[in-house]
Every structure is written in C-alpha cells, then in structure tokens.
Design a protein around this motif. Structure first.
Motif, mmCIF file in Angstrom:
data_model
loop_
_atom_site.group_PDB
_atom_site.id
_atom_site.type_symbol
_atom_site.label_atom_id
_atom_site.label_comp_id
_atom_site.label_asym_id
_atom_site.label_seq_id
_atom_site.Cartn_x
_atom_site.Cartn_y
_atom_site.Cartn_z
ATOM 1 N N ALA A 40 -0.396 -9.912 4.652
ATOM 2 C CA ALA A 40 0.136 -10.026 5.451
ATOM 3 C C ALA A 40 0.358 -8.299 4.097
ATOM 4 N N HIS A 41 1.211 -7.191 4.480
ATOM 5 C CA HIS A 41 0.547 -5.789 3.813
ATOM 6 C C HIS A 41 1.905 -5.044 4.019
ATOM 7 N N GLU A 42 2.282 -3.595 3.571
ATOM 8 C CA GLU A 42 2.757 -2.648 3.999
ATOM 9 C C GLU A 42 1.906 -1.335 3.101
ATOM 10 N N ALA A 43 2.907 -0.471 3.877
ATOM 11 C CA ALA A 43 2.635 0.805 3.526
ATOM 12 C C ALA A 43 3.927 2.035 3.953
ATOM 13 N N ARG A 44 3.937 2.602 3.042
ATOM 14 C CA ARG A 44 4.629 3.710 2.674
ATOM 15 C C ARG A 44 4.442 4.831 1.763
ATOM 16 N N VAL A 45 5.561 5.560 1.955
ATOM 17 C CA VAL A 45 5.417 6.867 0.768
ATOM 18 C C VAL A 45 6.103 6.732 -0.349
ATOM 19 N N VAL A 46 5.587 6.986 -1.503
ATOM 20 C CA VAL A 46 6.575 6.467 -2.146
ATOM 21 C C VAL A 46 5.930 7.374 -3.404
ATOM 22 N N SER A 47 6.612 8.933 -3.681
ATOM 23 C CA SER A 47 6.109 9.727 -4.579
ATOM 24 C C SER A 47 6.678 9.712 -5.687
ATOM 25 N N ALA A 48 5.971 9.706 -6.823
ATOM 26 C CA ALA A 48 6.441 9.608 -8.276
ATOM 27 C C ALA A 48 6.806 10.955 -8.530
ATOM 28 N N HIS A 49 6.968 12.250 -7.696
ATOM 29 C CA HIS A 49 7.569 13.680 -8.349
ATOM 30 C C HIS A 49 8.221 13.702 -7.126
ATOM 31 N N VAL B 241 0.633 -1.266 -0.053
ATOM 32 C CA VAL B 241 0.106 -0.134 0.064
ATOM 33 C C VAL B 241 0.774 1.571 0.084
ATOM 34 N N VAL B 242 0.911 2.040 -1.433
ATOM 35 C CA VAL B 242 2.104 3.296 -1.752
ATOM 36 C C VAL B 242 0.832 3.974 -1.707
ATOM 37 N N MET B 243 1.591 5.094 -1.307
ATOM 38 C CA MET B 243 0.611 6.832 -1.753
ATOM 39 C C MET B 243 2.024 8.006 -1.604
ATOM 40 N N GLY B 244 1.380 8.616 -2.425
ATOM 41 C CA GLY B 244 1.850 9.367 -2.748
ATOM 42 C C GLY B 244 2.865 10.623 -1.357
ATOM 43 N N SER B 245 1.810 11.088 -0.637
ATOM 44 C CA SER B 245 2.230 11.465 0.642
ATOM 45 C C SER B 245 1.898 11.321 1.534
ATOM 46 N N SER B 246 2.304 11.654 2.455
ATOM 47 C CA SER B 246 1.260 11.047 4.137
ATOM 48 C C SER B 246 0.180 11.853 4.645
ATOM 49 N N SER B 247 0.249 12.493 3.905
ATOM 50 C CA SER B 247 -1.145 13.687 3.713
ATOM 51 C C SER B 247 -2.493 13.214 3.124
ATOM 52 N N ASP B 248 -1.864 11.470 2.726
ATOM 53 C CA ASP B 248 -2.505 10.396 2.005
ATOM 54 C C ASP B 248 -2.924 9.867 2.966
ATOM 55 N N TRP B 249 -2.669 9.578 4.161
ATOM 56 C CA TRP B 249 -3.039 8.885 5.039
ATOM 57 C C TRP B 249 -4.869 8.614 5.019
ATOM 58 N N ASP B 250 -4.959 9.728 5.876
ATOM 59 C CA ASP B 250 -6.629 9.653 6.003
ATOM 60 C C ASP B 250 -7.369 9.284 5.037
#
Length: 163
Positions: free
Chosen positions: A31-40, A7-16
């Motif tokens: 089983a999963h993982e969550a990370r910030v991985v910004s394309a930009h 589970v990835v998102m572009g910013s910590s602000s996407d966490w909500d």
C-alpha cells in the motif's frame, strides 16, 4: 489497506522516473501513495507531510527530485522515518547534480541514495519492500520469488555470435 510507503516528488515532471517505484510497489501489493510535494514551491506542505508521516503509519518515504534536489534531505530533516532518495535526471546535467545533492547529506541526517533515474526509483521501491519484508513473511516470500525469477532470466540470457 493502510498506506505503508509514501512516494513523493518535487514536480509532476518527475513522474516519468518515479512511476517505476509505483510499479514495483504495486507488483508486491504494498500500500502506497504518490504525491507532488515540492521543497521549493510548497515547503510548508512538505514539512507537514514529513511531520505527519509516522502518525499516519508510513514505514518509509521514497523521494525523487531533480536539479537542486532538496526534497529528500529536507524530508529527512523533519522525520525519523527512512527516506530513500532518487535522483531524477535533469536536462543539463543528466541527474548528476541531483545525485550529488541527495547523497551529500550532513552527518546525522541520512538519506539512502539510489541510482539516477528509473533504475534508482525501482531499486528504492525494492529496498522499501525488503525493509517491510523483515516483519512480513508473505512479503518476504514474494521478494524471494522475485529474486529467483531474476536469476532464471539472467541464466537464460544468450549472447549474439561474434561478428
């Protein structure tokens, strides 16, 4: 337990928004993982994540992004794993910009796109659970029980009297 869903998102602000995907995966014991991985802001890290995903045993990637929302598509360009895109609501366009960006992938580079916001994040996780359940009878039973519970909740709903 080996991580199956990223589970990835572009910013910590996407966490909500994206925490709703995590909640579903936890509920089903996936089983999963969550990370910030910004394309930009970190494209090299994003490409490395996508390129290593198959070798690490991931079965799908749920990618949430707002605004230009390039993350899901760029991940899909670098891996053959299913990428499940979640448009994150944006301040000015309420996530419609994100939806259009994610859903408009060119032919040959698909991203499964879900609803804007929390419902989309939850449904992306449920879709990932359904994919995994094809080869996991225990997980399939959990998913069937979840759906049966949803049915019973809906059957138990009552409407207020007419005013």
């Amino acid at each position: 337990m080996k991580i199956q869903i990223g589970v990835v998102m572009g910013s910590s602000s996407d966490w909500d928004t994206m925490q709703h995907a995590i909640h579903i995966l936890q509920q089903f014991g996936v089983a999963h993982e969550a990370r910030v991985v910004s394309a930009h802001r970190m494209p090299d890290d994003m490409f490395a994540y996508a390129e290593a995903a198959v070798g690490r045993g991931l079965k799908a990637i749920i990618a949430g992004a707002g605004g230009a929302a390039h993350l899901p598509g760029m991940l899909a360009a670098k891996t053959t794993l299913p990428v499940l895109g979640v448009p994150v609501p944006s301040r000015h366009l309420s996530g419609v910009d994100s939806l259009h960006s994610i859903v408009q992938m060119p032919k040959g580079v698909p991203v499964a796109t879900f609803a804007i916001g929390a419902a989309g994040a939850a449904n992306a996780a449920l879709f990932a659970v359904a994919m995994l359940a094809n080869n996991d009878p225990t997980l399939r039973a959990k998913l069937e029980a979840f759906r049966a519970e949803q049915t019973e909740v809906a059957r138990g709903m009552t409407l207020p009297p007419v005013l």
